[in-house]
Design an enzyme around this catalytic site. Structure first.
Site, PDB file in Angstrom:
ATOM      1  N   GLY A  24       0.000  -4.676 -32.211  1.00 30.11           N
ATOM      2  CA  GLY A  24       1.018  -3.759 -32.710  1.00 30.11           C
ATOM      3  C   GLY A  24       2.421  -4.264 -32.436  1.00 30.11           C
ATOM      4  O   GLY A  24       2.663  -4.915 -31.421  1.00 30.11           O
TER       5      GLY A  24
ATOM      6  N   MET B 236       2.951  -0.483 -10.114  1.00 34.42           N
ATOM      7  CA  MET B 236       2.032  -0.872 -11.200  1.00 34.42           C
ATOM      8  C   MET B 236       0.632  -0.477 -10.774  1.00 34.42           C
ATOM      9  O   MET B 236      -0.099  -1.268 -10.179  1.00 34.42           O
ATOM     10  CB  MET B 236       2.144  -2.361 -11.486  1.00 34.42           C
ATOM     11  CG  MET B 236       3.433  -2.727 -12.202  1.00 34.42           C
ATOM     12  SD  MET B 236       3.406  -4.445 -12.712  1.00 34.42           S
ATOM     13  CE  MET B 236       4.872  -4.547 -13.727  1.00 34.42           C
TER      14      MET B 236
ATOM     15  N   GLU C  49      -7.183  -8.527  -1.711  1.00 34.01           N
ATOM     16  CA  GLU C  49      -8.504  -8.051  -2.165  1.00 34.01           C
ATOM     17  C   GLU C  49      -9.371  -9.224  -2.639  1.00 34.01           C
ATOM     18  O   GLU C  49     -10.519  -9.365  -2.235  1.00 34.01           O
ATOM     19  CB  GLU C  49      -8.347  -7.032  -3.300  1.00 34.01           C
ATOM     20  CG  GLU C  49      -7.790  -5.692  -2.808  1.00 34.01           C
ATOM     21  CD  GLU C  49      -7.714  -4.633  -3.906  1.00 34.01           C
ATOM     22  OE1 GLU C  49      -8.150  -4.894  -5.044  1.00 34.01           O
ATOM     23  OE2 GLU C  49      -7.198  -3.540  -3.614  1.00 34.01           O
TER      24      GLU C  49
ATOM     25  N   LEU D 151     -11.740  -1.931 -25.043  1.00 38.76           N
ATOM     26  CA  LEU D 151     -10.704  -0.989 -24.612  1.00 38.76           C
ATOM     27  C   LEU D 151     -10.653  -0.950 -23.081  1.00 38.76           C
ATOM     28  O   LEU D 151     -11.504  -1.512 -22.412  1.00 38.76           O
ATOM     29  CB  LEU D 151     -11.009   0.403 -25.175  1.00 38.76           C
ATOM     30  CG  LEU D 151     -11.222   0.491 -26.687  1.00 38.76           C
ATOM     31  CD1 LEU D 151     -11.474   1.934 -27.110  1.00 38.76           C
ATOM     32  CD2 LEU D 151     -10.019  -0.076 -27.444  1.00 38.76           C
TER      33      LEU D 151
ATOM     34  N   ILE E 142      -3.397  -7.608  -4.494  1.00 35.94           N
ATOM     35  CA  ILE E 142      -4.334  -8.348  -5.350  1.00 35.94           C
ATOM     36  C   ILE E 142      -4.831  -9.591  -4.608  1.00 35.94           C
ATOM     37  O   ILE E 142      -6.026  -9.872  -4.564  1.00 35.94           O
ATOM     38  CB  ILE E 142      -3.677  -8.701  -6.707  1.00 35.94           C
ATOM     39  CG1 ILE E 142      -3.422  -7.411  -7.505  1.00 35.94           C
ATOM     40  CG2 ILE E 142      -4.548  -9.665  -7.515  1.00 35.94           C
ATOM     41  CD1 ILE E 142      -2.741  -7.587  -8.847  1.00 35.94           C
TER      42      ILE E 142
ATOM     43  N   HIS F 278     -18.164  18.354   9.980  1.00 32.93           N
ATOM     44  CA  HIS F 278     -18.524  17.461  11.086  1.00 32.93           C
ATOM     45  C   HIS F 278     -19.950  16.962  10.891  1.00 32.93           C
ATOM     46  O   HIS F 278     -20.828  17.748  10.549  1.00 32.93           O
ATOM     47  CB  HIS F 278     -18.431  18.203  12.410  1.00 32.93           C
ATOM     48  CG  HIS F 278     -18.896  17.367  13.561  1.00 32.93           C
ATOM     49  ND1 HIS F 278     -18.122  16.365  14.102  1.00 32.93           N
ATOM     50  CD2 HIS F 278     -20.078  17.352  14.235  1.00 32.93           C
ATOM     51  CE1 HIS F 278     -18.803  15.780  15.080  1.00 32.93           C
ATOM     52  NE2 HIS F 278     -19.996  16.355  15.179  1.00 32.93           N
TER      53      HIS F 278
END
Ligand SMILES: Cc1cc2nc3c(=O)[nH]c(=O)nc-3n(C[C@H](O)[C@H](O)[C@H](O)COP(=O)(O)OP(=O)(O)OC[C@H]3O[C@@H](n4cnc5c(N)ncnc54)[C@H](O)[C@@H]3O)c2cc1C
Length: 470
Positions: free
Chosen positions: A118, A327, A196, A41, A193, A453
C-alpha cells in the site's frame, strides 16, 4: 485506469496494530479493508517477533531444565539431546496456526484482506500494488476511504559500519531460524531482543557474548532489577562487554571478526554469527508520506500524531511502531483500538502509564509504571518495598527462588507508582500491577487483597506490605 473501491477505513499493515484496529472497526459496523504486503498476516509480532521468539524461549527452557533440573525433581531421563529441526518445526507450527487464526478472524468480520503493497495516493486514497500470479507483472488498484490508518510497523537497524548479510551478520529474523547452534554467537545490543535470543542460543549450547555501548544492559529498567538481571545472566554464562562500541567488522565464509572500543582500549572478537539488535526504525519507506503531507519527526523518523492518533493530514491516522512510544505489540493494539474509536467519534485513548514491558529471559523481568530512578528524578516522595521469591512457598516448590518484587508507592498518598519484578512468571504477574495503577490503587489495597496460597503473587502482596512499612 484502475477502478476505485470505497471503504470507511483502510488500514495499511496487518500486524498487532493493524489487524486489531481492523477487527474493532468492523465491530463498530464500519466497512474495512486491511492491506498487507506479506502473504501471512500478523506482522512482525506473529511472524518474526514476539511469538517465534517466545516459542523458542519456551522450548529451549524445557531443554535446559531437562538437562539441569529434572534429576533434582527425581526424574531420570537418560541422555538428553537436541533435535533443532523439530524445535524449529514446532515454532513454525505455532506461528502458522496463529497467523491462520488472524486471517479467519478478519474474514469472520467481513474485512477485505488485500494482499499487496500500500502507498498513500492522497488524503483519502491508497494505491495497492500486487504481483499478478500469472503474468508476474504488478497490478495496481486504488482504494478510497473516509479514514486511513497507517500501521506498517518497523524494521531492524544495521550498524553504520556493518551491513546485514543474512548469514554471518544477521538481524533477529535470521537469529530465529539458524539451522545449527552457533559455536560462538556475538550479539551487538543488550536490549530485550538481544538478551532473549541470547538466552535461547545459550541454553542450546552456544557461547554467547553481548556487546553493549552503554554501561548497563536493558536500559530503562529499574536499576536494582537491571543489575540483578545482569548478574543472573552472567552466572548462566553470557559474557558482557559493556561501555563497548563496535568500530569495524570483517566477514569471511565462516567467521565474523569485529573490533570493539572500550573506553579507548581496542579489542578484537571473533564469532560464527553476529546478531545485530541495536534497535528498530519505523517502516515508512515508499509509503508516500511526503507527497500526502504526512509529517515525520526528523530525529526519530516516527510519524507525528495528536492525541487522537491523527497525523498532520486529518483523514490519515498512524499507530504502533510507526509512532512515538515503546515498540511493543500490546501498545500497537491498544492504539489501534483507540484510533478506531476516535474515527468513530467515540472517546479513544491509551493510558501509557499502565503499559507493561517484559523481558522473557529466565527469570523473567516485568515492569509497569515509574522506576525508583524516575521517582527520584521527579522529586516524588516514595516508599519502596521489596520481597524475594525465596520467601514464597510456590517459588520453592518450583525450585525458582531467584529474584524479587519491588513495589514503589507514593510516600504520602500510598498510590502505587510502579512495580518491577524479576522472577519466575513475572510476565504474568505484572497484569495485576497494571490494573492496580489503572485503578489508582494504594499499596494498602494490594496488601489487603487476599492472594491465593501458595502462589507467586504472594511476593507482590508482601512487597506491598513492605512498602507500607518504610
Ligand atoms: C524478535 C522480536 C521479539 C519481539 N518480542 C516482543 C514481545 O515479546 N512483546 C511485545 O510486545 N513486542 C515484541 N516485539 C515487538 C513487536 O513485534 C512490535 O512492537 C509489533 O509487531 C508492532 O506492531 P505494528 O502493528 O506496529 O507493526 P508490525 O507488527 O511490524 O506490522 C506491520 C505490518 O505492515 C506490513 N507492511 C509494511 N509496509 C507495508 C505496505 N507498504 N503495504 C502493506 N503492508 C505493509 C508488514 O509486512 C507488517 O505485516 C518483538 C519484536 C521482535 C523483532
Amino acid at each position: 485506469m484502475p477502478s476505485t473501491e470505497r471503504y470507511d477505513v483502510i488500514i495499511i499493515g496487518a500486524g498487532p496494530g493493524g489487524y486489531v484496529a481492523a477487527v474493532h472497526a468492523a465491530q463498530l459496523n464500519l466497512k474495512v479493508a486491511c492491506i498487507e504486503k506479506e502473504p501471512r498476516l500478523g506482522g512482525v509480532c506473529l511472524n518474526v517477533g514476539c511469538i517465534p521468539s517466545k516459542a523458542l524461549l519456551d522450548s529451549s527452557e524445557y531443554y535446559h531444565l531437562a538437562r539441569t533440573s529434572f534429576a533434582e525433581h527425581g526424574i531420570k531421563t537418560g541422555k538428553i539431546s537436541l533435535d533443532l529441526p523439530a524445535m524449529m518445526a514446532r515454532k513454525e507450527k505455532v506461528v502458522a496456526d496463529l497467523t491462520k487464526n488472524v486471517r479467519r478472524l478478519l474474514e469472520g468480520h467481513n474485512i477485505d484482506i488485500i494482499q499487496g503493497t500500500g502507498r498513500l495516493a492522497g488524503a483519502d486514497r491508497v494505491e495497492v500494488a500486487a504481483e499478478n500470479d500469472k503474468s508476474r507483472k504488478k497490478d495496481t488498484r486504488v482504494l478510497e476511504a473516509k479514514s486511513i490508518i497507517l500501521a506498517t510497523g518497523s524494521e531492524s537497524v544495521a550498524l553504520p559500519n556493518i551491513d546485514f548479510d543474512g548469514k554471518r551478520v544477521v538481524s533477529s529474523s535470521e537469529a530465529l531460524q539458524f539451522n545449527a547452534v552457533p559455536k560462538q554467537l556475538g550479539i551487538v545490543g543488550g536490549g530485550y531482543i538481544g538478551l532473549e535470543l541470547g538466552s535461547v542460543w545459550l541454553r542450546l549450547g552456544a557461547e554467547v557474548t553481548v556487546i553493549e555501548m552503554l554501561p548497563t544492559i536493558a536500559t530503562g529498567l529499574d536499576g536494582q532489577v537491571g543489575r540483578k538481571l545482569q548478574r543472573v545472566l552472567k552466572r548462566q554464562g553470557i559474557q558482557f562487554h559493556l561501555d563497548s562500541k563496535v568500530t569495524g567488522a570483517e566477514t569471511t565464509a565462516k567467521k565474523v571478526k569485529i573490533s570493539i572500543d572500550c573506553k579507548g582500549e581496542t579489542e578484537s572478537l571473533s564469532f560464527d554469527r553476529l546478531l545485530v539488535s541495536v534497535g528498530r526504525r519505523p517502516l515508512t519507506r515508499d509509503l508516500g508520506l511526503e507527497e500526502a503531507g504526512v509529517k515525520v519527526d526528523p530525529d526519530s523518523g516516527r510519524i507525528q500524531v495528536d492525541a487522537s492518533y491523527r497525523t498532520s493530514v486529518p483523514t490519515i491516522y498512524a499507530i504502533g511502531d510507526l509512532i512515538a512510544g515503546p515498540m511493543l505489540a500490546h501498545k500497537a493494539s491498544a492504539e489501534g483500538v483507540a484510533a478506531v474509536d476516535c474515527i468513530a467519534g467515540l472517546p479513544g485513548e491509551v493510558n501509557y502509564d499502565t503499559i507493561p514491558s517484559v523481558i522473557y529471559t529466565w527469570p523473567e523481568v516485568a515492569s509497569v509504571g515509574l522506576t525508583e530512578e524516575q521517582v527520584k528524578e521527579r522529586d516524588i516522595p516514595y516508599c519502596a518495598g521489596t520481597y524475594p521469591f525465596a520467601g514464597v512457598g510456590r517459588a520453592r516448590c518450583l525450585g525458582e527462588t531467584d529474584g524479587f518484587v519491588k513495589l514503589i508507592a507514593h510516600g504520602k498518598s500510598d498510590r502505587v507508582l510502579g512495580v518491577h519484578i524479576i522472577g519466575p512468571r513475572a510476565a504474568d504477574m505484572i497484569a495485576e500491577c497494571g490494573l492496580a495503577i489503572q485503578f489508582d490503587a494504594r499499596a494498602e489495597d494490594i496488601a489487603r487483597a487476599v492472594h491465593g496460597h501458595p502462589t507467586l503473587a504472594e511476593a507482590l502482596q508482601e512487597a506491598a506490605v513492605m512498602a507500607r512499612k518504610c
